[in-house]
Write a protein that holds these residues in place. Structure first.
Motif, PDB file in Angstrom:
ATOM      1  N   ASP A 140       6.700 -10.089   9.558  1.00  0.00           N
ATOM      2  CA  ASP A 140       5.511 -10.230   9.467  1.00  0.00           C
ATOM      3  C   ASP A 140       4.554  -9.229   9.954  1.00  0.00           C
ATOM      4  O   ASP A 140       3.709  -8.577   9.463  1.00  0.00           O
ATOM      5  N   LEU A 141       5.199  -8.215  10.472  1.00  0.00           N
ATOM      6  CA  LEU A 141       4.107  -6.817  10.673  1.00  0.00           C
ATOM      7  C   LEU A 141       4.332  -6.510   8.537  1.00  0.00           C
ATOM      8  O   LEU A 141       3.046  -5.730   9.031  1.00  0.00           O
ATOM      9  N   PHE A 142       4.668  -6.493   8.638  1.00  0.00           N
ATOM     10  CA  PHE A 142       4.300  -6.145   6.654  1.00  0.00           C
ATOM     11  C   PHE A 142       3.152  -6.759   5.988  1.00  0.00           C
ATOM     12  O   PHE A 142       2.248  -6.547   5.282  1.00  0.00           O
ATOM     13  N   ALA A 143       2.767  -7.847   6.799  1.00  0.00           N
ATOM     14  CA  ALA A 143       1.891  -8.238   6.428  1.00  0.00           C
ATOM     15  C   ALA A 143       0.446  -7.279   6.651  1.00  0.00           C
ATOM     16  O   ALA A 143      -0.569  -6.616   5.816  1.00  0.00           O
ATOM     17  N   ASP A 144       0.700  -7.290   8.377  1.00  0.00           N
ATOM     18  CA  ASP A 144      -0.438  -6.441   8.662  1.00  0.00           C
ATOM     19  C   ASP A 144      -0.594  -5.071   8.429  1.00  0.00           C
ATOM     20  O   ASP A 144      -1.372  -4.913   8.034  1.00  0.00           O
ATOM     21  N   PHE A 145       0.771  -5.089   7.408  1.00  0.00           N
ATOM     22  CA  PHE A 145       0.898  -2.915   6.982  1.00  0.00           C
ATOM     23  C   PHE A 145       0.082  -3.133   5.796  1.00  0.00           C
ATOM     24  O   PHE A 145      -0.561  -2.145   5.325  1.00  0.00           O
ATOM     25  N   ASN A 146      -0.230  -4.748   4.860  1.00  0.00           N
ATOM     26  CA  ASN A 146      -0.613  -3.939   3.704  1.00  0.00           C
ATOM     27  C   ASN A 146      -2.026  -4.720   3.674  1.00  0.00           C
ATOM     28  O   ASN A 146      -2.507  -4.330   3.006  1.00  0.00           O
ATOM     29  N   THR A 147      -2.645  -4.710   5.320  1.00  0.00           N
ATOM     30  CA  THR A 147      -3.943  -4.684   5.305  1.00  0.00           C
ATOM     31  C   THR A 147      -4.715  -3.277   6.008  1.00  0.00           C
ATOM     32  O   THR A 147      -6.492  -2.743   5.382  1.00  0.00           O
ATOM     33  N   LEU A 148      -4.108  -2.266   6.074  1.00  0.00           N
ATOM     34  CA  LEU A 148      -4.430  -1.104   6.477  1.00  0.00           C
ATOM     35  C   LEU A 148      -5.114  -0.581   4.888  1.00  0.00           C
ATOM     36  O   LEU A 148      -4.411  -0.957   4.040  1.00  0.00           O
ATOM     37  N   GLU A 149      -5.718   0.370   5.231  1.00  0.00           N
ATOM     38  CA  GLU A 149      -6.725   1.241   3.826  1.00  0.00           C
ATOM     39  C   GLU A 149      -4.927   1.927   2.988  1.00  0.00           C
ATOM     40  O   GLU A 149      -4.296   2.726   3.852  1.00  0.00           O
ATOM     41  N   SER A 150      -4.831   1.793   2.146  1.00  0.00           N
ATOM     42  CA  SER A 150      -3.946   2.728   1.078  1.00  0.00           C
ATOM     43  C   SER A 150      -4.155   4.549   1.544  1.00  0.00           C
ATOM     44  O   SER A 150      -2.801   4.886   1.955  1.00  0.00           O
ATOM     45  N   THR A 151      -4.976   4.658   2.006  1.00  0.00           N
ATOM     46  CA  THR A 151      -4.568   5.892   2.960  1.00  0.00           C
ATOM     47  C   THR A 151      -4.198   6.863   3.818  1.00  0.00           C
ATOM     48  O   THR A 151      -3.700   7.830   3.966  1.00  0.00           O
ATOM     49  N   VAL A 152      -3.929   5.216   4.766  1.00  0.00           N
ATOM     50  CA  VAL A 152      -3.200   4.994   6.218  1.00  0.00           C
ATOM     51  C   VAL A 152      -1.995   4.770   5.706  1.00  0.00           C
ATOM     52  O   VAL A 152      -0.669   5.216   6.193  1.00  0.00           O
ATOM     53  N   ARG A 153      -1.663   3.648   5.154  1.00  0.00           N
ATOM     54  CA  ARG A 153      -0.674   2.853   4.297  1.00  0.00           C
ATOM     55  C   ARG A 153       0.856   3.495   4.081  1.00  0.00           C
ATOM     56  O   ARG A 153       1.792   3.946   4.023  1.00  0.00           O
ATOM     57  N   VAL A 154       0.075   4.423   2.458  1.00  0.00           N
ATOM     58  CA  VAL A 154       0.801   5.675   1.749  1.00  0.00           C
ATOM     59  C   VAL A 154       1.696   6.662   2.857  1.00  0.00           C
ATOM     60  O   VAL A 154       2.539   6.571   3.149  1.00  0.00           O
ATOM     61  N   PRO A 155       0.901   6.933   3.527  1.00  0.00           N
ATOM     62  CA  PRO A 155       1.768   8.079   4.544  1.00  0.00           C
ATOM     63  C   PRO A 155       2.318   7.251   5.467  1.00  0.00           C
ATOM     64  O   PRO A 155       3.587   8.199   6.055  1.00  0.00           O
ATOM     65  N   MET A 213       2.409  16.262  -1.082  1.00  0.00           N
ATOM     66  CA  MET A 213       2.980  15.155  -2.709  1.00  0.00           C
ATOM     67  C   MET A 213       1.879  14.839  -2.608  1.00  0.00           C
ATOM     68  O   MET A 213       0.811  14.136  -3.080  1.00  0.00           O
ATOM     69  N   LEU A 214       0.698  14.251  -1.620  1.00  0.00           N
ATOM     70  CA  LEU A 214      -1.276  13.658  -1.646  1.00  0.00           C
ATOM     71  C   LEU A 214      -2.042  15.059  -1.461  1.00  0.00           C
ATOM     72  O   LEU A 214      -3.081  14.456  -1.784  1.00  0.00           O
ATOM     73  N   GLY A 215      -1.704  16.554  -1.089  1.00  0.00           N
ATOM     74  CA  GLY A 215      -2.081  16.956  -1.457  1.00  0.00           C
ATOM     75  C   GLY A 215      -3.811  17.016  -0.558  1.00  0.00           C
ATOM     76  O   GLY A 215      -4.692  17.281  -0.767  1.00  0.00           O
ATOM     77  N   ILE A 216      -2.722  16.704   0.827  1.00  0.00           N
ATOM     78  CA  ILE A 216      -3.513  16.736   2.030  1.00  0.00           C
ATOM     79  C   ILE A 216      -3.355  17.736   3.015  1.00  0.00           C
ATOM     80  O   ILE A 216      -1.545  18.088   2.458  1.00  0.00           O
ATOM     81  N   ARG A 217      -3.611  17.931   4.466  1.00  0.00           N
ATOM     82  CA  ARG A 217      -3.485  18.985   4.797  1.00  0.00           C
ATOM     83  C   ARG A 217      -2.514  18.039   5.826  1.00  0.00           C
ATOM     84  O   ARG A 217      -2.491  16.786   5.930  1.00  0.00           O
ATOM     85  N   THR A 218      -1.631  18.512   6.513  1.00  0.00           N
ATOM     86  CA  THR A 218      -0.309  18.329   7.258  1.00  0.00           C
ATOM     87  C   THR A 218      -1.376  17.645   8.959  1.00  0.00           C
ATOM     88  O   THR A 218      -0.602  16.518   8.930  1.00  0.00           O
ATOM     89  N   GLY A 219      -1.719  18.297   8.982  1.00  0.00           N
ATOM     90  CA  GLY A 219      -2.499  17.358  10.502  1.00  0.00           C
ATOM     91  C   GLY A 219      -3.795  16.079   9.900  1.00  0.00           C
ATOM     92  O   GLY A 219      -3.388  16.103  10.584  1.00  0.00           O
ATOM     93  N   THR A 220      -3.906  16.058   8.322  1.00  0.00           N
ATOM     94  CA  THR A 220      -4.325  15.348   8.225  1.00  0.00           C
ATOM     95  C   THR A 220      -3.722  13.635   7.746  1.00  0.00           C
ATOM     96  O   THR A 220      -3.816  12.857   7.891  1.00  0.00           O
ATOM     97  N   VAL A 221      -2.117  14.427   7.712  1.00  0.00           N
ATOM     98  CA  VAL A 221      -1.310  13.344   7.582  1.00  0.00           C
ATOM     99  C   VAL A 221      -0.852  12.649   8.667  1.00  0.00           C
ATOM    100  O   VAL A 221      -0.927  11.439   8.686  1.00  0.00           O
ATOM    101  N   LYS A 222      -0.485  13.586   9.850  1.00  0.00           N
ATOM    102  CA  LYS A 222      -0.115  13.148  10.910  1.00  0.00           C
ATOM    103  C   LYS A 222      -1.430  12.433  11.500  1.00  0.00           C
ATOM    104  O   LYS A 222      -0.925  11.276  12.021  1.00  0.00           O
ATOM    105  N   SER A 223      -2.564  12.782  11.429  1.00  0.00           N
ATOM    106  CA  SER A 223      -3.663  11.837  12.171  1.00  0.00           C
ATOM    107  C   SER A 223      -3.725  10.453  11.590  1.00  0.00           C
ATOM    108  O   SER A 223      -3.774   8.948  11.652  1.00  0.00           O
ATOM    109  N   ARG A 224      -3.458  10.461   9.798  1.00  0.00           N
ATOM    110  CA  ARG A 224      -3.738   8.966   9.211  1.00  0.00           C
ATOM    111  C   ARG A 224      -2.223   8.389   9.429  1.00  0.00           C
ATOM    112  O   ARG A 224      -2.748   6.626   9.785  1.00  0.00           O
TER     113      ARG A 224
END
Length: 178
Positions: free
Chosen positions: A120-135, A152-163
């Motif tokens: 059921d965690l996947f159901a909750d996972f799918n409610t996350l914004e794609s900017t958070v879900r993809v990382p 891959m996403l063209g964003i900073r490493t720190g942004t990936v960690k934060s998301r």
């Protein structure tokens, strides 16, 4: 613009003089744009709404009776268009959320019929914004490093960690509330 000049331009525009409407447009566009910018806090949206408002004014100019200032009439049209835009966005968001829930249920059912474990965690996972879900998916399911995900996403490493951190926090909160 003086009131008499405005009335004369409106009458000329109502009679079909496009040049008169152009003058009205030029006189009120900056005023209208500033109003919309204060409402939307977005330049592109404000510009789109201002253009749509002026188009509607042009098409409905015959309905202007002169009972209020022309600027009041223009602002009332812009306000209604803005409210309509918000309603449309709300409907679209609701539709997307319902579609996500439906797809999650389908995946859960398909997994169970094929003997796969579906949390059921996947159901909750799918409610996350794609900017958070993809990382999160790239990091914790596929095992990519933060640096690789950032590239891959063209964003900073720190942004990936934060998301990733933010998304996991939300998932933990959902699990705690369950």
């Amino acid at each position: 613009m003086e009131r008499e000049e405005e009335i004369q331009l409106i009458q000329q525009a109502q009679a079909g003089d496009d040049q008169a409407f152009t003058q009205l447009f030029q006189s009120y566009y900056a005023f209208l744009y500033r109003y919309l910018l204060k409402l939307t806090l977005n330049e592109e949206t404000s510009d789109d709404l201002a253009q749509e408002t002026m188009m509607k004014c042009y098409l409905k100019l015959s309905s202007y009776k002169g009972e209020s200032k022309f600027s009041t009439w223009v602002i009332s049209i812009a306000s209604r268009l803005y409210i309509d835009m918000l309603r449309k966005q709300k409907r679209e968001k609701k539709w997307v959320d319902e579609e996500k829930r439906s797809l999650s249920r389908k995946l859960s059912w398909n997994s169970s019929t094929k003997g796969l474990v579906w949390s059921d965690l996947f159901a909750d996972f799918n409610t996350l914004e794609s900017t958070v879900r993809v990382p999160i998916l790239l990091r914790h399911y596929y095992g990519y490093s933060y640096e690789e995900i950032g590239n891959m996403l063209g964003i900073r490493t720190g942004t990936v960690k934060s998301r990733v951190h933010t998304g996991l926090q939300k998932l933990r909160k959902e699990l705690d509330e369950s």
